[in-house]
Design an enzyme around this catalytic site. Structure first.
Site, PDB file in Angstrom:
ATOM      1  N   ASP A 169       0.995  -1.237  -0.108  1.00  0.00           N
ATOM      2  CA  ASP A 169      -0.053  -0.134  -0.173  1.00  0.00           C
ATOM      3  C   ASP A 169       0.895   1.315   0.054  1.00  0.00           C
ATOM      4  O   ASP A 169       2.002   1.030   0.510  1.00  0.00           O
ATOM      5  CB  ASP A 169      -0.888  -0.116   1.279  1.00  0.00           C
ATOM      6  CG  ASP A 169      -1.947   1.201   1.342  1.00  0.00           C
ATOM      7  OD1 ASP A 169      -2.520   1.320  -0.068  1.00  0.00           O
ATOM      8  OD2 ASP A 169      -2.215   1.638   2.302  1.00  0.00           O
ATOM      9  N   GLU A 202       0.748   5.696   0.699  1.00  0.00           N
ATOM     10  CA  GLU A 202       0.051   6.831   1.012  1.00  0.00           C
ATOM     11  C   GLU A 202       0.697   8.127   0.197  1.00  0.00           C
ATOM     12  O   GLU A 202       1.956   8.155  -0.102  1.00  0.00           O
ATOM     13  CB  GLU A 202       0.054   7.153   2.457  1.00  0.00           C
ATOM     14  CG  GLU A 202      -0.651   6.157   3.514  1.00  0.00           C
ATOM     15  CD  GLU A 202      -2.052   6.065   3.303  1.00  0.00           C
ATOM     16  OE1 GLU A 202      -2.836   7.087   2.477  1.00  0.00           O
ATOM     17  OE2 GLU A 202      -2.540   4.900   3.553  1.00  0.00           O
ATOM     18  N   GLU A 208      -5.994  18.396   3.167  1.00  0.00           N
ATOM     19  CA  GLU A 208      -7.038  17.608   2.949  1.00  0.00           C
ATOM     20  C   GLU A 208      -6.190  16.059   2.917  1.00  0.00           C
ATOM     21  O   GLU A 208      -6.864  15.122   3.361  1.00  0.00           O
ATOM     22  CB  GLU A 208      -7.614  17.997   1.652  1.00  0.00           C
ATOM     23  CG  GLU A 208      -6.940  17.879   0.473  1.00  0.00           C
ATOM     24  CD  GLU A 208      -6.421  19.312   0.247  1.00  0.00           C
ATOM     25  OE1 GLU A 208      -6.354  19.785  -0.881  1.00  0.00           O
ATOM     26  OE2 GLU A 208      -6.173  20.276   1.033  1.00  0.00           O
ATOM     27  N   HIS A 227      -5.335   6.320   7.540  1.00  0.00           N
ATOM     28  CA  HIS A 227      -5.101   5.396   6.489  1.00  0.00           C
ATOM     29  C   HIS A 227      -3.541   5.169   6.647  1.00  0.00           C
ATOM     30  O   HIS A 227      -2.804   5.429   5.404  1.00  0.00           O
ATOM     31  CB  HIS A 227      -5.558   5.753   5.086  1.00  0.00           C
ATOM     32  CG  HIS A 227      -7.020   5.798   4.815  1.00  0.00           C
ATOM     33  ND1 HIS A 227      -7.389   5.903   3.547  1.00  0.00           N
ATOM     34  CD2 HIS A 227      -7.791   5.705   5.553  1.00  0.00           C
ATOM     35  CE1 HIS A 227      -8.890   5.871   3.463  1.00  0.00           C
ATOM     36  NE2 HIS A 227      -9.212   5.712   4.774  1.00  0.00           N
ATOM     37  N   ASP A 240      -3.026  -0.571   7.044  1.00  0.00           N
ATOM     38  CA  ASP A 240      -3.886  -1.035   5.872  1.00  0.00           C
ATOM     39  C   ASP A 240      -3.149  -2.405   5.295  1.00  0.00           C
ATOM     40  O   ASP A 240      -4.264  -3.419   4.848  1.00  0.00           O
ATOM     41  CB  ASP A 240      -3.857   0.012   4.700  1.00  0.00           C
ATOM     42  CG  ASP A 240      -4.773   1.099   5.221  1.00  0.00           C
ATOM     43  OD1 ASP A 240      -5.505   1.176   6.247  1.00  0.00           O
ATOM     44  OD2 ASP A 240      -5.110   2.110   4.374  1.00  0.00           O
TER      45      ASP A 240
END
Length: 225
Positions: free
Chosen positions: A8, A10, A53, A151, A156
């Protein structure tokens, strides 16, 4: 035994073509579709700002990434960990897109899309018309989500490893033998950590989404009822 890598990322945003960068990579080694205990995880200086954000999603700010290595400084270690094995991710096209943009920037070959296994595609095939986010799948399979407040890529990965086992058909508790990741000895796979055994009952929202999906099919072989 088959080796694969579940991973994963980010990022600073949603589109590498507009300058968004990877800030975290996490990966777990699987052998015969089960975690071995070997993992890779790194925070990366994206060499740009981290929009507010994006920070709200993954919890990292620009200050958290100051002094971390740049992608070009960790790329060899990452490529060594993943080897030439199958690469598994949820919404894998997103992660492949970002990693290939970083690899191109670092002067390296892109990841072959033929190595890609997308658990989102697997979930959509198994649960058509139903929510298939990682959160939704964890709830459907009774996997504990209490630690997932942001997250975080490594968390994850651990959750997705449990989901992947279920999407592949599940394993009877305690019967999976995998390498322990240190000396090659076999250990018993104990199943997802803190997993609750539950009867899966679709929510009204999921049932409504499924009915809407079936109504769009031409001559369905089953009804939505």
């Amino acid at each position: 035994m088959k080796r694969s890598i579940l991973f994963d990322t980010e990022t600073t945003g949603l589109d590498p073509a507009t300058g968004d960068r990877v800030i975290e990579i996490a990966a777990l080694e699987l052998v015969s579709d089960l975690p071995t205990g070997k993992s890779f995880r790194v925070l990366i200086d994206p060499e740009r700002d981290v929009p507010e954000e994006a920070s709200r999603v993954h919890g990292f700010t620009a200050a958290d990434l100051q002094g971390k290595p740049k992608f070009s400084e960790v790329v060899d270690e990452f490529l060594s960990f993943i080897g030439d094995d199958q690469l598994i991710a949820h919404n894998a096209r997103f992660d492949f897109g970002f990693l290939n943009a970083e690899l191109k920037r670092a002067g390296r070959k892109p990841l072959d899309l033929g190595r890609m296994v997308d658990t989102l595609d697997m979930a959509r095939e198994r649960f058509p018309g139903m929510p298939n986010s990682l959160d939704a799948l964890c709830r459907r399979f009774g996997i504990d989500l209490s630690a997932r407040t942001t997250h975080n890529a490594l968390l994850d990965c651990k959750l997705l490893a449990d989901v992947y086992v279920e999407l592949m058909g599940g394993r009877q508790h305690g019967l999976g033998l995998v390498a322990d990741g240190t000396n090659g000895h076999a250990v018993m796979y104990e199943g997802p950590v803190n997993r609750r055994v539950v009867r899966v009952v679709p929510t009204q929202e999921e049932l409504a989404a499924h009915r809407a999906f079936v109504e769009e099919l031409k001559e369905p072989v089953w009804t939505a009822e």
